[in-house]
Write a protein that holds these residues in place. Structure first.
Motif, PDB file in Angstrom:
ATOM      1  N   ILE A   1       2.843   5.776  -7.170  1.00  0.00           N
ATOM      2  CA  ILE A   1       1.882   5.519  -6.155  1.00  0.00           C
ATOM      3  C   ILE A   1       0.544   4.902  -7.201  1.00  0.00           C
ATOM      4  N   THR A   2       0.348   3.766  -7.077  1.00  0.00           N
ATOM      5  CA  THR A   2      -0.776   3.078  -7.832  1.00  0.00           C
ATOM      6  C   THR A   2      -2.035   3.071  -6.773  1.00  0.00           C
ATOM      7  N   VAL A   3      -3.446   3.512  -6.979  1.00  0.00           N
ATOM      8  CA  VAL A   3      -4.469   3.328  -6.279  1.00  0.00           C
ATOM      9  C   VAL A   3      -5.425   2.287  -6.877  1.00  0.00           C
ATOM     10  N   ALA A   4      -5.729   1.308  -5.898  1.00  0.00           N
ATOM     11  CA  ALA A   4      -6.640   0.213  -6.284  1.00  0.00           C
ATOM     12  C   ALA A   4      -7.817   0.504  -5.494  1.00  0.00           C
ATOM     13  N   PRO A   5      -8.855   1.042  -5.981  1.00  0.00           N
ATOM     14  CA  PRO A   5     -10.076   1.689  -5.380  1.00  0.00           C
ATOM     15  C   PRO A   5     -11.166   0.637  -5.001  1.00  0.00           C
ATOM     16  N   THR A   6     -11.152  -0.306  -5.714  1.00  0.00           N
ATOM     17  CA  THR A   6     -12.233  -0.981  -5.487  1.00  0.00           C
ATOM     18  C   THR A   6     -12.229  -2.645  -5.289  1.00  0.00           C
ATOM     19  N   GLY A   7     -11.545  -3.120  -6.162  1.00  0.00           N
ATOM     20  CA  GLY A   7     -11.291  -4.794  -5.937  1.00  0.00           C
ATOM     21  C   GLY A   7     -12.536  -5.448  -6.277  1.00  0.00           C
ATOM     22  N   ALA A   8     -12.615  -6.708  -6.094  1.00  0.00           N
ATOM     23  CA  ALA A   8     -13.756  -7.682  -6.170  1.00  0.00           C
ATOM     24  C   ALA A   8     -14.069  -8.367  -4.924  1.00  0.00           C
ATOM     25  N   GLU A   9     -13.645  -8.068  -4.047  1.00  0.00           N
ATOM     26  CA  GLU A   9     -14.104  -8.666  -2.564  1.00  0.00           C
ATOM     27  C   GLU A   9     -14.939  -8.026  -1.683  1.00  0.00           C
TER      28      GLU A   9
ATOM     29  N   SER B   1     -18.015  -5.782  -0.688  1.00  0.00           N
ATOM     30  CA  SER B   1     -19.496  -5.568  -1.107  1.00  0.00           C
ATOM     31  C   SER B   1     -19.961  -4.106  -0.916  1.00  0.00           C
ATOM     32  N   LYS B   2     -20.777  -3.524  -1.729  1.00  0.00           N
ATOM     33  CA  LYS B   2     -21.059  -2.247  -1.407  1.00  0.00           C
ATOM     34  C   LYS B   2     -22.219  -2.153  -0.191  1.00  0.00           C
ATOM     35  N   ALA B   3     -22.738  -3.302   0.242  1.00  0.00           N
ATOM     36  CA  ALA B   3     -23.682  -3.094   1.031  1.00  0.00           C
ATOM     37  C   ALA B   3     -22.710  -3.152   2.380  1.00  0.00           C
ATOM     38  N   ASP B   4     -21.784  -3.763   2.429  1.00  0.00           N
ATOM     39  CA  ASP B   4     -20.901  -3.851   3.841  1.00  0.00           C
ATOM     40  C   ASP B   4     -19.963  -2.487   3.766  1.00  0.00           C
ATOM     41  N   VAL B   5     -19.571  -2.062   2.422  1.00  0.00           N
ATOM     42  CA  VAL B   5     -18.815  -0.691   2.565  1.00  0.00           C
ATOM     43  C   VAL B   5     -19.402   0.176   1.686  1.00  0.00           C
ATOM     44  N   PRO B   6     -20.459   1.046   1.967  1.00  0.00           N
ATOM     45  CA  PRO B   6     -21.213   1.770   1.311  1.00  0.00           C
ATOM     46  C   PRO B   6     -20.429   2.836   0.543  1.00  0.00           C
ATOM     47  N   GLN B   7     -19.157   3.217   1.002  1.00  0.00           N
ATOM     48  CA  GLN B   7     -18.234   4.298   0.547  1.00  0.00           C
ATOM     49  C   GLN B   7     -17.075   3.761  -0.564  1.00  0.00           C
ATOM     50  N   LEU B   8     -17.230   2.247  -0.854  1.00  0.00           N
ATOM     51  CA  LEU B   8     -16.676   1.747  -2.086  1.00  0.00           C
ATOM     52  C   LEU B   8     -16.926   2.446  -3.239  1.00  0.00           C
ATOM     53  N   PRO B   9     -16.161   2.662  -4.162  1.00  0.00           N
ATOM     54  CA  PRO B   9     -16.721   3.404  -5.484  1.00  0.00           C
ATOM     55  C   PRO B   9     -16.954   2.193  -6.514  1.00  0.00           C
ATOM     56  N   THR B  10     -18.283   2.059  -6.860  1.00  0.00           N
ATOM     57  CA  THR B  10     -18.531   0.890  -7.638  1.00  0.00           C
ATOM     58  C   THR B  10     -19.168   1.564  -8.986  1.00  0.00           C
TER      59      THR B  10
ATOM     60  N   HIS C   1     -11.205  -2.843 -11.000  1.00  0.00           N
ATOM     61  CA  HIS C   1     -11.992  -3.899 -11.011  1.00  0.00           C
ATOM     62  C   HIS C   1     -13.051  -3.050 -11.427  1.00  0.00           C
ATOM     63  N   ILE C   2     -14.271  -3.546 -12.323  1.00  0.00           N
ATOM     64  CA  ILE C   2     -15.344  -2.924 -12.514  1.00  0.00           C
ATOM     65  C   ILE C   2     -16.487  -3.801 -11.770  1.00  0.00           C
ATOM     66  N   ARG C   3     -17.584  -3.131 -11.641  1.00  0.00           N
ATOM     67  CA  ARG C   3     -18.758  -3.526 -10.897  1.00  0.00           C
ATOM     68  C   ARG C   3     -20.048  -3.429 -12.026  1.00  0.00           C
ATOM     69  N   ASP C   4     -21.019  -4.170 -11.884  1.00  0.00           N
ATOM     70  CA  ASP C   4     -22.200  -4.153 -12.530  1.00  0.00           C
ATOM     71  C   ASP C   4     -23.215  -3.256 -11.797  1.00  0.00           C
TER      72      ASP C   4
END
Length: 274
Positions: A5-13, A15-24, A47-50
């Motif tokens: 089982i691979t987890v892909a927790p964040t992606g690049a598509e 936004s944190k504003a639209d999905v506050p629970q996204l781990p960034t 995927h990494i966020r700034d």
């Protein structure tokens, strides 16, 4: 065989504003990794966020993320070399400098909603050769049946990857790629090169559960996470990635293919101990 089982927790598509629970943030990413490992994941696709929560390929942030997840968990750490659809090809090659266990390698260009996810043949070959030199295990991402043929061409031309195993992931349900249907997935599986040793599947959005069920019943593995799916059930948003991992683990256990340990995952993929 047990289930990777691979987890892909964040992606690049998203936004944190639209999905506050996204781990960034780094702290959120590590907390997510710890909880998802406990829920049954054995690999994490990052995927990494700034600082502004925007997608980035900043070398320092990539390295810090790999090191932090590796320190807090025993998960196989896989970095995306896709970045976001806007990232230049030469910058995407620098991802391997962070020394992940694994990296994604997409086997061709695909339409991606209104955008184009560019993966020309010379870039694929460069990335593959670098992964071998750096002793990083590639996961071959297949968005379309043409990508299956391109994988065959790559293996025939360049030989086997580092670790001697060939693991692929079918990404289905992207607008512009293969549909998230059982028929499309099984057509792709039927065409896999003989060198392939294992495969997993991802269903974007509402194809999430049908693709998971098809993959398990056909001997494949699973990728889940908020990169691919933000809705747990009708009218209910995903609140944490571990919800999706737990459900995948329950489904796999019900099919008598319980989640793999991280040690089993390393053996399956041929990952180097770092």
């Amino acid at each position: 065989m047990n289930t990777l089982i691979t987890v892909a927790p964040t992606g690049a598509e998203s936004s944190k504003a639209d999905v506050p629970q996204l781990p960034t943030t780094l702290d959120e990413l590590v907390e997510t990794a710890v909880r998802c490992e406990a829920a049954g994941a054995s690999m994490i696709h990052l995927h990494i966020r700034d600082a502004d929560h925007a997608p980035t390929l900043d070398p320092g942030r990539l390295r810090a993320s790999v090191d932090a997840v590796r320190e807090a968990t025993d998960l196989v750490v896989q970095l995306s070399t896709g970045g976001s659809v806007q990232d230049p090809l030469d910058q995407r090659l620098t991802v391997l400098d962070a020394e992940p266990d694994s990296c994604s390698l997409t086997c061709g260009t695909t339409n991606f909603g209104d955008d184009v996810f560019l993966n020309p043949w010379p870039f694929m070959v460069d990335l593959y050769r670098q992964s071998i030199e750096r002793e990083v295990v590639p996961e071959f991402e297949l968005f379309d049946l043409g990508h299956v043929a391109a994988l065959q061409r790559l293996l025939d031309q360049e030989g086997m990857p580092f670790g001697g195993k060939v693991h692929v992931d079918f990404v289905t349900g992207v607008p512009g790629g293969m549909p998230g249907t059982s028929a499309a997935l099984l057509a792709g599986v039927e065409l896999l090169p003989p060198q392939v040793t294992s495969w997993s599947a991802t269903g974007i959005g509402r194809s999430h559960l049908p693709i998971a069920a098809t993959s398990l019943s056909a001997g494949g593995h699973l990728r889940v996470g908020m990169e691919d799916n933000l809705v747990y059930a009708r009218g209910r948003a995903v609140q944490h990635n571990d919800e999706l991992v737990l459900r995948a683990a329950e489904l796999a256990t019900l099919m008598q293919r319980p989640p793999m340990t991280t040690t089993e995952a390393r053996d399956l993929l041929g990952v180097k101990r770092r």
